[in-house]
Write a protein that holds these residues in place. Structure first.
Motif, PDB file in Angstrom:
ATOM      1  N   ARG A 123       0.923  -1.228  -0.164  1.00  0.00           N
ATOM      2  CA  ARG A 123      -0.073   0.000  -0.101  1.00  0.00           C
ATOM      3  C   ARG A 123       0.879   1.267  -0.096  1.00  0.00           C
ATOM      4  O   ARG A 123       0.136   2.369   0.127  1.00  0.00           O
ATOM      5  CB  ARG A 123      -0.962  -0.079   1.208  1.00  0.00           C
ATOM      6  CG  ARG A 123      -2.116  -1.110   1.227  1.00  0.00           C
ATOM      7  CD  ARG A 123      -3.077  -0.757   2.388  1.00  0.00           C
ATOM      8  NE  ARG A 123      -2.593  -1.000   3.568  1.00  0.00           N
ATOM      9  CZ  ARG A 123      -2.370  -1.958   4.384  1.00  0.00           C
ATOM     10  NH1 ARG A 123      -2.428  -3.309   3.862  1.00  0.00           N
ATOM     11  NH2 ARG A 123      -1.834  -1.620   5.627  1.00  0.00           N
ATOM     12  N   ARG A 124       2.007   1.037  -0.008  1.00  0.00           N
ATOM     13  CA  ARG A 124       3.101   2.239  -0.266  1.00  0.00           C
ATOM     14  C   ARG A 124       3.104   3.055   1.190  1.00  0.00           C
ATOM     15  O   ARG A 124       3.359   4.208   1.036  1.00  0.00           O
ATOM     16  CB  ARG A 124       2.826   3.017  -1.290  1.00  0.00           C
ATOM     17  CG  ARG A 124       3.098   2.234  -2.516  1.00  0.00           C
ATOM     18  CD  ARG A 124       3.013   3.169  -4.068  1.00  0.00           C
ATOM     19  NE  ARG A 124       3.179   2.444  -5.259  1.00  0.00           N
ATOM     20  CZ  ARG A 124       4.308   2.226  -5.628  1.00  0.00           C
ATOM     21  NH1 ARG A 124       5.460   2.347  -4.953  1.00  0.00           N
ATOM     22  NH2 ARG A 124       4.476   1.292  -6.889  1.00  0.00           N
ATOM     23  N   GLU A 125       2.735   2.294   2.241  1.00  0.00           N
ATOM     24  CA  GLU A 125       2.496   3.173   3.524  1.00  0.00           C
ATOM     25  C   GLU A 125       4.126   3.030   4.104  1.00  0.00           C
ATOM     26  O   GLU A 125       4.289   3.523   5.316  1.00  0.00           O
ATOM     27  CB  GLU A 125       1.613   2.619   4.667  1.00  0.00           C
ATOM     28  CG  GLU A 125       0.396   2.791   3.765  1.00  0.00           C
ATOM     29  CD  GLU A 125      -0.781   2.019   5.037  1.00  0.00           C
ATOM     30  OE1 GLU A 125      -0.376   1.494   5.949  1.00  0.00           O
ATOM     31  OE2 GLU A 125      -1.888   2.072   4.485  1.00  0.00           O
ATOM     32  N   ALA A 126       4.866   2.221   3.658  1.00  0.00           N
ATOM     33  CA  ALA A 126       6.516   1.814   3.860  1.00  0.00           C
ATOM     34  C   ALA A 126       7.117   1.384   2.945  1.00  0.00           C
ATOM     35  O   ALA A 126       6.523   0.969   1.631  1.00  0.00           O
ATOM     36  CB  ALA A 126       6.329   1.051   5.047  1.00  0.00           C
ATOM     37  N   ASP A 127       8.411   1.676   2.877  1.00  0.00           N
ATOM     38  CA  ASP A 127       9.315   1.353   1.806  1.00  0.00           C
ATOM     39  C   ASP A 127       9.830  -0.115   1.810  1.00  0.00           C
ATOM     40  O   ASP A 127      10.334  -0.756   1.169  1.00  0.00           O
ATOM     41  CB  ASP A 127      10.538   2.354   1.891  1.00  0.00           C
ATOM     42  CG  ASP A 127       9.943   3.554   1.424  1.00  0.00           C
ATOM     43  OD1 ASP A 127       9.307   3.980   0.484  1.00  0.00           O
ATOM     44  OD2 ASP A 127      10.155   4.628   2.238  1.00  0.00           O
ATOM     45  N   VAL A 128      10.097  -0.644   3.389  1.00  0.00           N
ATOM     46  CA  VAL A 128      10.520  -1.880   3.563  1.00  0.00           C
ATOM     47  C   VAL A 128       9.960  -2.582   4.854  1.00  0.00           C
ATOM     48  O   VAL A 128       9.799  -1.915   5.820  1.00  0.00           O
ATOM     49  CB  VAL A 128      12.102  -1.884   3.584  1.00  0.00           C
ATOM     50  CG1 VAL A 128      12.306  -0.837   4.717  1.00  0.00           C
ATOM     51  CG2 VAL A 128      12.715  -2.890   3.807  1.00  0.00           C
ATOM     52  N   GLY A 129       9.890  -3.588   4.776  1.00  0.00           N
ATOM     53  CA  GLY A 129       9.512  -4.462   5.822  1.00  0.00           C
ATOM     54  C   GLY A 129      10.387  -5.863   5.602  1.00  0.00           C
ATOM     55  O   GLY A 129      11.134  -6.222   4.542  1.00  0.00           O
ATOM     56  N   VAL A 130      10.284  -6.746   6.656  1.00  0.00           N
ATOM     57  CA  VAL A 130      11.225  -7.967   6.908  1.00  0.00           C
ATOM     58  C   VAL A 130      10.150  -9.244   7.067  1.00  0.00           C
ATOM     59  O   VAL A 130       9.118  -8.948   7.919  1.00  0.00           O
ATOM     60  CB  VAL A 130      12.218  -7.817   7.858  1.00  0.00           C
ATOM     61  CG1 VAL A 130      12.891  -9.222   8.109  1.00  0.00           C
ATOM     62  CG2 VAL A 130      13.232  -6.719   7.741  1.00  0.00           C
ATOM     63  N   GLY A 131      10.297 -10.119   6.120  1.00  0.00           N
ATOM     64  CA  GLY A 131       9.466 -11.257   6.490  1.00  0.00           C
ATOM     65  C   GLY A 131       9.962 -12.441   5.452  1.00  0.00           C
ATOM     66  O   GLY A 131      11.008 -12.708   5.000  1.00  0.00           O
ATOM     67  N   ILE A 132       8.990 -13.277   5.252  1.00  0.00           N
ATOM     68  CA  ILE A 132       9.490 -14.698   4.571  1.00  0.00           C
ATOM     69  C   ILE A 132       8.962 -14.332   3.000  1.00  0.00           C
ATOM     70  O   ILE A 132       8.249 -13.616   2.817  1.00  0.00           O
ATOM     71  CB  ILE A 132       8.821 -15.895   5.154  1.00  0.00           C
ATOM     72  CG1 ILE A 132       7.207 -15.937   4.958  1.00  0.00           C
ATOM     73  CG2 ILE A 132       9.323 -16.277   6.449  1.00  0.00           C
ATOM     74  CD1 ILE A 132       6.501 -17.165   5.431  1.00  0.00           C
ATOM     75  N   GLU A 133       9.638 -15.286   2.468  1.00  0.00           N
ATOM     76  CA  GLU A 133       9.510 -14.974   0.635  1.00  0.00           C
ATOM     77  C   GLU A 133       8.113 -15.580   0.324  1.00  0.00           C
ATOM     78  O   GLU A 133       7.623 -14.513  -0.547  1.00  0.00           O
ATOM     79  CB  GLU A 133      10.340 -16.101   0.243  1.00  0.00           C
ATOM     80  CG  GLU A 133      10.191 -15.803  -1.569  1.00  0.00           C
ATOM     81  CD  GLU A 133      11.459 -16.985  -1.998  1.00  0.00           C
ATOM     82  OE1 GLU A 133      11.655 -16.773  -3.290  1.00  0.00           O
ATOM     83  OE2 GLU A 133      11.887 -17.658  -1.496  1.00  0.00           O
ATOM     84  N   LYS A 134       7.368 -16.195   0.778  1.00  0.00           N
ATOM     85  CA  LYS A 134       6.048 -16.633   0.506  1.00  0.00           C
ATOM     86  C   LYS A 134       5.196 -15.543   0.610  1.00  0.00           C
ATOM     87  O   LYS A 134       4.162 -15.217  -0.350  1.00  0.00           O
ATOM     88  CB  LYS A 134       5.591 -17.797   1.373  1.00  0.00           C
ATOM     89  CG  LYS A 134       4.105 -18.495   0.982  1.00  0.00           C
ATOM     90  CD  LYS A 134       4.346 -19.137  -0.585  1.00  0.00           C
ATOM     91  CE  LYS A 134       2.900 -19.593  -0.936  1.00  0.00           C
ATOM     92  NZ  LYS A 134       2.856 -20.210  -2.224  1.00  0.00           N
ATOM     93  N   ALA A 135       5.074 -14.835   1.527  1.00  0.00           N
ATOM     94  CA  ALA A 135       4.119 -13.795   1.584  1.00  0.00           C
ATOM     95  C   ALA A 135       4.217 -12.577   0.675  1.00  0.00           C
ATOM     96  O   ALA A 135       3.317 -11.942   0.266  1.00  0.00           O
ATOM     97  CB  ALA A 135       4.323 -12.903   3.097  1.00  0.00           C
ATOM     98  N   ALA A 136       5.619 -12.428   0.142  1.00  0.00           N
ATOM     99  CA  ALA A 136       5.872 -11.493  -0.917  1.00  0.00           C
ATOM    100  C   ALA A 136       5.169 -11.712  -2.229  1.00  0.00           C
ATOM    101  O   ALA A 136       4.349 -11.044  -2.822  1.00  0.00           O
ATOM    102  CB  ALA A 136       7.265 -11.230  -1.164  1.00  0.00           C
ATOM    103  N   SER A 137       5.115 -12.977  -2.511  1.00  0.00           N
ATOM    104  CA  SER A 137       4.527 -13.599  -3.672  1.00  0.00           C
ATOM    105  C   SER A 137       2.763 -13.521  -3.549  1.00  0.00           C
ATOM    106  O   SER A 137       1.964 -13.146  -4.516  1.00  0.00           O
ATOM    107  CB  SER A 137       4.711 -15.011  -4.124  1.00  0.00           C
ATOM    108  OG  SER A 137       4.507 -15.837  -3.189  1.00  0.00           O
ATOM    109  N   LEU A 138       2.544 -13.610  -2.303  1.00  0.00           N
ATOM    110  CA  LEU A 138       0.756 -13.687  -2.049  1.00  0.00           C
ATOM    111  C   LEU A 138       0.338 -12.209  -2.238  1.00  0.00           C
ATOM    112  O   LEU A 138      -0.759 -12.060  -2.610  1.00  0.00           O
ATOM    113  CB  LEU A 138       0.606 -14.064  -0.707  1.00  0.00           C
ATOM    114  CG  LEU A 138       0.775 -15.756  -0.410  1.00  0.00           C
ATOM    115  CD1 LEU A 138       0.634 -16.249   0.845  1.00  0.00           C
ATOM    116  CD2 LEU A 138      -0.160 -16.648  -1.566  1.00  0.00           C
ATOM    117  N   VAL A 139       1.004 -11.352  -1.565  1.00  0.00           N
ATOM    118  CA  VAL A 139       0.669  -9.773  -1.702  1.00  0.00           C
ATOM    119  C   VAL A 139       0.997  -9.155  -2.988  1.00  0.00           C
ATOM    120  O   VAL A 139       0.566  -8.286  -3.223  1.00  0.00           O
ATOM    121  CB  VAL A 139       1.133  -9.204  -0.322  1.00  0.00           C
ATOM    122  CG1 VAL A 139       0.885  -7.682  -0.419  1.00  0.00           C
ATOM    123  CG2 VAL A 139       0.776  -9.977   0.847  1.00  0.00           C
ATOM    124  N   GLY A 140       2.241  -9.428  -3.552  1.00  0.00           N
ATOM    125  CA  GLY A 140       2.474  -8.838  -4.753  1.00  0.00           C
ATOM    126  C   GLY A 140       3.450  -7.674  -4.602  1.00  0.00           C
ATOM    127  O   GLY A 140       3.441  -6.656  -5.264  1.00  0.00           O
TER     128      GLY A 140
END
Length: 319
Positions: A242-259
């Protein structure tokens, strides 16, 4: 006859102003009758009121009042009469734990798995206090460059335990498509104007952030957005999307799910911990059998993003 209300474990926690882990502990001990609807545990209003009355020392008076059993109450009674298994609490947030719960339940009627979605550190504390039976951890120790065991040894001091690998996976940075801010390393979090979104205290991702910041000599106060916390990987990725932040930390799977785009940083080990005692001998073997089974591993492979090369391997144990 009107149907009485029932509550989820989360609603019970809010009503009683206690943690969900405490609710699961009450269910596990049989103090709060519950029944399963799909993967969700529910408690009938009448059983909640009876528990509250008993806690006030008025249980005899409350039990003298006959409460008609409607659909859900009847279902609860049937569950209690026919269920002979032991409630076990599996604590952690990864979807692999939901799959583990399902396979354990199918494999052995001796167990009725309950899920608690709590971070790594809080899960270990729950195990120490007897409120969790299987906990997952992905806790990075910067001094040893090792995952999990340094924390487990400190928190479960005085207990005998076994650490079994569940899987490995990439943890890294969620960034905008094309990575316009060129965030490639932990030091980039301090670039002018970079906004981060954090994870909640006690989670494995938060521990990774704190350790990497410590090693890089980064103070949280120097990073914009450090105080903003989200409770899971999907929520963190969503904030970046949503462009409310430039960076966050987490696992790879969530990135593909959210886009959002994913920049890998650490290949982390995701382990299970069980206490070694007489009551858990059968449970430990059941977990090892499930982890080593082809049907379970095929389901994990279908989820994607997991390294199963060490799944089921005992990484550490006390004697």
């Amino acid at each position: 006859m009107s149907q009485q209300n029932s509550y989820t474990t989360e609603e019970i926690a809010k009503i009683l102003r206690i943690s969900k882990l405490t609710v699961y502990d009450l269910i596990k001990k049989g103090e709060l009758p519950a029944y399963r609807v799909g993967r969700q545990m529910r408690v009938d209003e009448s059983d909640l009121e009876a528990y509250k009355a008993k806690a006030k020392g008025e249980y005899r008076q409350a039990s003298a009042v006959s409460i008609p059993q409607t659909g859900q109450a009847q279902q609860s009674s049937r569950y209690e009469q026919t269920g002979t298994g032991r409630n076990i609490i599996i604590s952690g947030q990864d979807v692999s734990l939901d799959l583990l719960a399902g396979h354990l339940e199918k494999k052995d009627e001796a167990y009725r798995p309950l899920r608690s979605y709590v971070g790594s550190l809080n899960s270990l504390v729950a195990m120490y206090t007897g409120k969790a039976d299987i906990v997952s951890t992905h806790l990075y120790d910067g001094d040893t460059n090792e995952y999990n065991v340094p924390y487990i040894r400190r928190i479960l001091c005085g207990h005998r335990f076994v650490v079994i690998n569940m899987l490995s996976r990439w943890a890294g940075f969620y960034v905008q498509a094309g990575n316009p801010k060129q965030i490639k390393a932990w030091s980039d979090f301090t670039k002018p104007g970079i906004r981060m979104v954090n994870r909640e205290k006690g989670s494995g991702a938060r521990t990774l952030i704190e350790e990497q910041f410590r090693l890089a000599k980064i103070a949280g106060s120097d990073v914009i957005g450090y105080e903003r916390e989200e409770s899971n990987h999907l929520a963190v990725a969503g904030v970046v999307a949503r462009r409310e932040a430039d960076v966050g930390v987490g696992i790879e799977k969530a990135a593909s799910l959210v886009g959002v785009e994913f920049v890998p940083a650490v290949h982390e080990r995701y382990d299970l911990v069980l206490l070694k005692n007489k009551d858990n001998e059968q449970l430990i073997q059941a977990v090892l059998d499930v982890l080593g089974s082809r049907p379970f591993q095929k389901e994990l492979e279908a989820v994607g993003g997991y390294d199963l090369s060490q799944t089921g391997k005992i990484m550490y144990e006390t004697w």
